[in-house]
Write a protein that holds these residues in place. Structure first.
Motif, PDB file in Angstrom:
ATOM      1  N   VAL A 134      -0.003   1.921  -9.454  1.00 45.58           N
ATOM      2  CA  VAL A 134      -0.095   2.110  -8.002  1.00 45.58           C
ATOM      3  C   VAL A 134      -1.342   2.914  -7.640  1.00 45.58           C
ATOM      4  O   VAL A 134      -2.069   2.577  -6.691  1.00 45.58           O
ATOM      5  N   LEU A 135      -1.616   3.980  -8.386  1.00 44.99           N
ATOM      6  CA  LEU A 135      -2.780   4.810  -8.092  1.00 44.99           C
ATOM      7  C   LEU A 135      -4.085   4.043  -8.295  1.00 44.99           C
ATOM      8  O   LEU A 135      -5.060   4.245  -7.554  1.00 44.99           O
ATOM      9  N   ALA A 136      -4.122   3.157  -9.290  1.00 44.62           N
ATOM     10  CA  ALA A 136      -5.325   2.351  -9.507  1.00 44.62           C
ATOM     11  C   ALA A 136      -5.564   1.422  -8.330  1.00 44.62           C
ATOM     12  O   ALA A 136      -6.704   1.247  -7.870  1.00 44.62           O
ATOM     13  N   ASN A 137      -4.507   0.801  -7.815  1.00 43.02           N
ATOM     14  CA  ASN A 137      -4.654  -0.058  -6.646  1.00 43.02           C
ATOM     15  C   ASN A 137      -5.177   0.733  -5.450  1.00 43.02           C
ATOM     16  O   ASN A 137      -6.049   0.273  -4.704  1.00 43.02           O
ATOM     17  N   LEU A 138      -4.652   1.934  -5.276  1.00 43.20           N
ATOM     18  CA  LEU A 138      -5.082   2.768  -4.159  1.00 43.20           C
ATOM     19  C   LEU A 138      -6.550   3.177  -4.316  1.00 43.20           C
ATOM     20  O   LEU A 138      -7.354   3.065  -3.381  1.00 43.20           O
ATOM     21  N   ALA A 139      -6.913   3.645  -5.517  1.00 42.99           N
ATOM     22  CA  ALA A 139      -8.277   4.129  -5.747  1.00 42.99           C
ATOM     23  C   ALA A 139      -9.305   3.014  -5.573  1.00 42.99           C
ATOM     24  O   ALA A 139     -10.338   3.191  -4.912  1.00 42.99           O
ATOM     25  N   LEU A 140      -9.032   1.853  -6.167  1.00 45.75           N
ATOM     26  CA  LEU A 140      -9.993   0.759  -6.053  1.00 45.75           C
ATOM     27  C   LEU A 140      -9.960   0.114  -4.670  1.00 45.75           C
ATOM     28  O   LEU A 140     -10.978  -0.383  -4.196  1.00 45.75           O
ATOM     29  N   GLY A 141      -8.789   0.154  -4.017  1.00 47.26           N
ATOM     30  CA  GLY A 141      -8.718  -0.333  -2.656  1.00 47.26           C
ATOM     31  C   GLY A 141      -9.578   0.496  -1.716  1.00 47.26           C
ATOM     32  O   GLY A 141     -10.206  -0.025  -0.792  1.00 47.26           O
ATOM     33  N   MET A 142      -9.630   1.793  -1.963  1.00 50.06           N
ATOM     34  CA  MET A 142     -10.447   2.679  -1.133  1.00 50.06           C
ATOM     35  C   MET A 142     -11.939   2.460  -1.345  1.00 50.06           C
ATOM     36  O   MET A 142     -12.765   2.923  -0.557  1.00 50.06           O
ATOM     37  N   GLU A 143     -12.303   1.759  -2.427  1.00 53.27           N
ATOM     38  CA  GLU A 143     -13.708   1.451  -2.685  1.00 53.27           C
ATOM     39  C   GLU A 143     -14.094   0.064  -2.184  1.00 53.27           C
ATOM     40  O   GLU A 143     -15.268  -0.325  -2.271  1.00 53.27           O
ATOM     41  N   ASP A 144     -13.131  -0.696  -1.701  1.00 53.65           N
ATOM     42  CA  ASP A 144     -13.380  -2.062  -1.237  1.00 53.65           C
ATOM     43  C   ASP A 144     -13.661  -2.021   0.270  1.00 53.65           C
ATOM     44  O   ASP A 144     -12.764  -1.720   1.064  1.00 53.65           O
ATOM     45  N   PRO A 145     -14.879  -2.300   0.694  1.00 47.83           N
ATOM     46  CA  PRO A 145     -15.203  -2.171   2.118  1.00 47.83           C
ATOM     47  C   PRO A 145     -14.379  -3.084   3.024  1.00 47.83           C
ATOM     48  O   PRO A 145     -14.224  -2.800   4.215  1.00 47.83           O
ATOM     49  N   ALA A 146     -13.824  -4.158   2.472  1.00 45.55           N
ATOM     50  CA  ALA A 146     -13.048  -5.082   3.286  1.00 45.55           C
ATOM     51  C   ALA A 146     -11.692  -4.512   3.696  1.00 45.55           C
ATOM     52  O   ALA A 146     -11.131  -4.915   4.721  1.00 45.55           O
ATOM     53  N   ILE A 147     -11.164  -3.563   2.919  1.00 44.79           N
ATOM     54  CA  ILE A 147      -9.818  -3.060   3.203  1.00 44.79           C
ATOM     55  C   ILE A 147      -9.739  -1.540   3.258  1.00 44.79           C
ATOM     56  O   ILE A 147      -8.691  -0.979   3.602  1.00 44.79           O
ATOM     57  N   ALA A 148     -10.819  -0.856   2.913  1.00 37.15           N
ATOM     58  CA  ALA A 148     -10.771   0.610   2.806  1.00 37.15           C
ATOM     59  C   ALA A 148     -10.356   1.277   4.116  1.00 37.15           C
ATOM     60  O   ALA A 148      -9.547   2.213   4.118  1.00 37.15           O
ATOM     61  N   GLU A 149     -10.890   0.819   5.234  1.00 38.06           N
ATOM     62  CA  GLU A 149     -10.580   1.458   6.512  1.00 38.06           C
ATOM     63  C   GLU A 149      -9.103   1.326   6.870  1.00 38.06           C
ATOM     64  O   GLU A 149      -8.486   2.261   7.378  1.00 38.06           O
ATOM     65  N   THR A 150      -8.532   0.160   6.580  1.00 41.35           N
ATOM     66  CA  THR A 150      -7.111  -0.055   6.868  1.00 41.35           C
ATOM     67  C   THR A 150      -6.243   0.864   6.007  1.00 41.35           C
ATOM     68  O   THR A 150      -5.278   1.463   6.495  1.00 41.35           O
ATOM     69  N   ILE A 151      -6.609   0.994   4.739  1.00 39.37           N
ATOM     70  CA  ILE A 151      -5.850   1.887   3.847  1.00 39.37           C
ATOM     71  C   ILE A 151      -5.970   3.328   4.312  1.00 39.37           C
ATOM     72  O   ILE A 151      -4.981   4.063   4.368  1.00 39.37           O
ATOM     73  N   ARG A 152      -7.188   3.729   4.646  1.00 35.47           N
ATOM     74  CA  ARG A 152      -7.415   5.110   5.075  1.00 35.47           C
ATOM     75  C   ARG A 152      -6.614   5.435   6.347  1.00 35.47           C
ATOM     76  O   ARG A 152      -5.993   6.503   6.467  1.00 35.47           O
ATOM     77  N   ALA A 153      -6.592   4.493   7.283  1.00 35.84           N
ATOM     78  CA  ALA A 153      -5.852   4.701   8.520  1.00 35.84           C
ATOM     79  C   ALA A 153      -4.359   4.815   8.232  1.00 35.84           C
ATOM     80  O   ALA A 153      -3.650   5.656   8.818  1.00 35.84           O
ATOM     81  N   TYR A 154      -3.858   3.995   7.318  1.00 34.49           N
ATOM     82  CA  TYR A 154      -2.440   4.055   6.976  1.00 34.49           C
ATOM     83  C   TYR A 154      -2.096   5.397   6.327  1.00 34.49           C
ATOM     84  O   TYR A 154      -1.091   6.030   6.666  1.00 34.49           O
TER      85      TYR A 154
END
Length: 284
Positions: A261-281
């Protein structure tokens, strides 16, 4: 000194820490953001100059090999619908030669490596454990290959582990250190904290000389009643150069639920296509 052209990927494990997801799907095919774990490991090996990929598989692991094959029906469908095929990059970009070897019994990591002996022959080879996801630029194996070209011999990737976690790792008995490089005087597989010679734990990347296969051929069992790679490597110390390297990379243990789960979160935060959505959540 021969170059590192071959890499072994031990992918026969059952993935019991990630059940029930791994009941019918190899853990190496579980996705981190939008790519399966195995692709991260293969990409890392290719960046380091590896030409031949050796998968040591077991029953139910055919999808690992299929993933790197051409997907004709899917590509034809995308063509007919005028859709971009960029997302199929793994089957299109030339991943080199892929060899599949079957491990008939789950006898340990050392046994899995030994199963590939006829493919590696008399050449040095790398070993990558795909569930140890190493995120770095350049990749962890490329950093190790660069060190290998200067040091030769055998090289393991290592990091400081908590004192109470030494029983989960192969632990290095350290010699002289120079920056990120430490001489290896000995190794102990999964020692109790009171018996550990250091907190320098070996993590899932190795560059090994072919002589380790001769040590593994004895099929001596160690910790957990399994054939341990650490025990075979320890027998090479003193006869060949042996070093541990601390690489500039972040390790995610994707073999368990928390790390996955942490790997998905960490790499998701580096993906410009989805990082903002994750950060907002997360902010909510």
């Amino acid at each position: 000194m021969k170059p590192v052209r071959k890499a072994i990927f031990p992918v026969a494990g059952l993935g019991t820490r990630l059940l029930p997801a791994t009941k019918t799907m190899p853990k190496e095919m579980l996705t981190i953001v939008d790519r399966p774990l195995i692709q991260y490991a293969v990409d890392e090996a290719r960046e380091a100059g590896v030409e031949q990929l050796i998968f040591v598989t077991g029953r139910g692991k055919a999808s690992l090999v299929d993933y790197f094959d051409m997907a004709y029906e899917l590509e034809r469908t995308l063509d007919d619908k005028g859709k971009d095929k960029h997302s199929l990059d793994p089957s299109r970009s030339g991943y080199g030669e892929l060899v599949s070897v079957r491990q008939q019994q789950p006898l340990g990591l050392g046994h899995a490596i030994w199963c590939a002996r006829h493919v590696t022959g008399d050449e040095p080879f790398a070993v990558l454990l795909p569930d140890d996801l190493m995120v770095g630029r350049p990749g962890a194996l490329k950093q190790m290959v660069d060190a290998y070209e200067k040091l030769g011999g055998n090289i393991v990737c290592a990091q400081e582990v908590p004192a109470d976690k030494t029983s989960s790792y192969g632990i290095v008995d350290p010699g002289m250190s120079d920056g990120h490089v430490t001489e290896v005087k000995g190794m102990v597989e999964k020692p109790d904290p009171a018996d550990a010679p250091s907190r320098l734990g070996i993590v899932g990347r190795y560059i090994l000389q072919p002589e380790v296969m001769e040590k593994l051929a004895a099929h001596e069992t160690g910790a957990g009643g399994e054939i341990q790679l650490t025990d075979a490597m320890a027998k090479l110390i003193g006869t060949q150069p042996f070093h541990a390297i601390k690489v500039d990379a972040v390790r995610h243990d994707c073999g368990d639920k928390t790390g996955f789960v942490l790997a998905n979160l960490a790499l998701g935060m580096e993906d410009p296509a989805i990082a903002e959505t994750i950060r907002a959540y997360l902010n909510r």
